[in-house]
Design an enzyme around this catalytic site. Structure first.
Site, PDB file in Angstrom:
ATOM      1  N   ASP A  20       4.600  16.856 -33.393  1.00 45.92           N
ATOM      2  CA  ASP A  20       5.633  17.331 -32.584  1.00 45.92           C
ATOM      3  C   ASP A  20       5.451  18.212 -31.727  1.00 45.92           C
ATOM      4  O   ASP A  20       4.852  19.166 -32.128  1.00 45.92           O
ATOM      5  CB  ASP A  20       6.749  17.680 -33.716  1.00 45.92           C
ATOM      6  CG  ASP A  20       8.477  17.499 -33.012  1.00 45.92           C
ATOM      7  OD1 ASP A  20       8.687  16.779 -32.105  1.00 45.92           O
ATOM      8  OD2 ASP A  20       9.036  18.435 -33.464  1.00 45.92           O
ATOM      9  N   HIS A  21       5.925  18.231 -30.496  1.00 49.92           N
ATOM     10  CA  HIS A  21       5.742  19.129 -29.399  1.00 49.92           C
ATOM     11  C   HIS A  21       4.564  19.782 -29.286  1.00 49.92           C
ATOM     12  O   HIS A  21       4.002  20.967 -29.134  1.00 49.92           O
ATOM     13  CB  HIS A  21       6.593  20.567 -29.546  1.00 49.92           C
ATOM     14  CG  HIS A  21       8.101  20.171 -29.384  1.00 49.92           C
ATOM     15  ND1 HIS A  21       8.917  20.073 -28.144  1.00 49.92           N
ATOM     16  CD2 HIS A  21       9.179  19.924 -30.360  1.00 49.92           C
ATOM     17  CE1 HIS A  21      10.037  19.723 -28.385  1.00 49.92           C
ATOM     18  NE2 HIS A  21      10.299  19.546 -29.804  1.00 49.92           N
ATOM     19  N   HIS A 119      17.941  22.085 -29.680  1.00 49.02           N
ATOM     20  CA  HIS A 119      16.953  22.491 -31.135  1.00 49.02           C
ATOM     21  C   HIS A 119      18.137  23.411 -31.994  1.00 49.02           C
ATOM     22  O   HIS A 119      18.451  24.438 -31.208  1.00 49.02           O
ATOM     23  CB  HIS A 119      15.824  22.974 -30.779  1.00 49.02           C
ATOM     24  CG  HIS A 119      14.770  21.921 -30.298  1.00 49.02           C
ATOM     25  ND1 HIS A 119      14.194  22.267 -29.028  1.00 49.02           N
ATOM     26  CD2 HIS A 119      14.394  20.897 -30.866  1.00 49.02           C
ATOM     27  CE1 HIS A 119      13.482  21.253 -28.632  1.00 49.02           C
ATOM     28  NE2 HIS A 119      13.491  20.180 -29.782  1.00 49.02           N
TER      29      HIS A 119
END
Ligand SMILES: [Zn+2]
Length: 331
Positions: A20-21, A119
């Protein structure tokens, strides 16, 4: 990662282990080396041209390793697991015409879009721009991704999925479910140990995951998904060889150089060198190079670092050799 991989392999349902990311090409290469079978590159804070260039580099590398890539266009503010109003970064909505260009020029397999989620934890129900999502859907065909799924209503989730969203990132609510279980334990006992406090926190996460899997339409789909997917199988690239009249220290130096050079090539999970136990073995030495996926057979062979090592150092010293690629067979 070894523990995560083993858990994924033991599961009876299909599991993706997704980075992720990812912040850079190097992070994506390292992730694939560690066993991720999906990577995200997040260059969403960069101007469009730079985001496209960085994302395209990661997608090309990942595809050469048999790994799909997720990109993000627009900016989803906030920090996973924290209150969103502590990180009041500006949300930048995804522009549909830019999304079309971004997907075409980067070759990403999934697109994370920004349509109003953040987020972390939000106060109240977030407002989502479904008209924008429909316009993006009309222009790109890859599955869409929503980051910041915590706090959305059941109706919002259903509508997102109706609009082509196929992946929802959902961390904060799961972390909060575990946190609530721990807080309850702390209030129930006077002097709780670590094990007293965390008791039931896994069950709390499982209950919320089960609720979401059912709500998002994933329940009972494992068999159909497995039938449509190729299983994830690594490849062992094995080379057995003899060297003529090469002093032992030079042989070892060549192996060390090979481990250093070859283990850095994208899609290589690890490089092991060995020497036969028995004196009379038909081949004295061995390389065992583990690839993340069969696609790496070609991209590794053509990689300039491999070519330079093989042609410049290895092959002249190891004319007598055999090479075989074995795919793992698991029941
Ligand atoms: Zn995210």
């Amino acid at each position: 990662m070894p523990a995560v991989r083993v858990a994924a392999e033991r599961a009876r349902v299909p599991v993706a282990v997704h980075l992720d990311h990812g912040s850079s090409l190097e992070a994506a290469v390292q992730g694939i080396r560690l066993g991720f079978n999906g990577v995200m590159v997040d260059a969403s804070t960069q101007p469009l041209a730079e985001n496209i260039a960085r994302t395209r580099a990661v997608a090309e590398m990942a595809h050469a390793c048999g790994v799909p890539a997720e990109g993000e266009l627009g900016y989803v503010a906030g920090v996973e697991g924290e209150d969103a109003d502590r990180h009041p970064g500006e949300v930048i909505y995804t522009a549909p015409e830019e999304a079309e260009r971004y997907v075409r020029e980067t070759g990403v397999d999934f697109l994370a879009v920004s349509i109003g989620t953040v987020h972390g934890r939000m106060r109240g129900e977030p407002r989502l721009d479904f008209d924008r999502l429909a316009a993006i859907r009309a222009r790109v065909s890859v599955p869409l991704v929503i980051h910041g799924g915590t706090g959305l209503s059941d109706a919002q989730f259903r509508r997102l999925i109706d609009h082509g969203v196929a992946k929802i990132n959902y961390y904060t609510a799961l972390a909060d479910a575990a946190g609530a279980a721990i807080r309850g334990n702390a209030q129930a006992v006077d002097r709780g140990s670590y094990t007293d406090l965390v008791r039931g926190s896994q069950d709390a996460i499982c209950a919320e995951v089960e609720r979401c899997v059912a709500l998002w339409g994933g329940a009972g789909q494992a068999e159909a998904v497995l039938a449509a997917c190729r299983p994830w199988r690594e490849v062992e690239h094995l080379i057995f060889y003899n060297t003529r009249d090469l002093p032992e220290d030079q042989s070892r130096a060549m192996m060390a150089e090979g481990r250093r050079v070859l283990s850095a090539i994208p899609g290589v999970r690890r490089v092991v060198t060995g020497t036969s136990v028995a004196d009379g073995a038909p081949y004295r030495h061995c390389w065992a190079v583990r690839f993340s996926h069969p696609a790496v057979i070609d991209s590794y062979r053509d990689h300039p670092d491999h070519q330079a090592f093989a042609n410049g150092l290895f092959r002249p010293l190891a004319a007598d050799r055999i090479t075989i690629d074995f795919q793992h067979v698991l029941d």
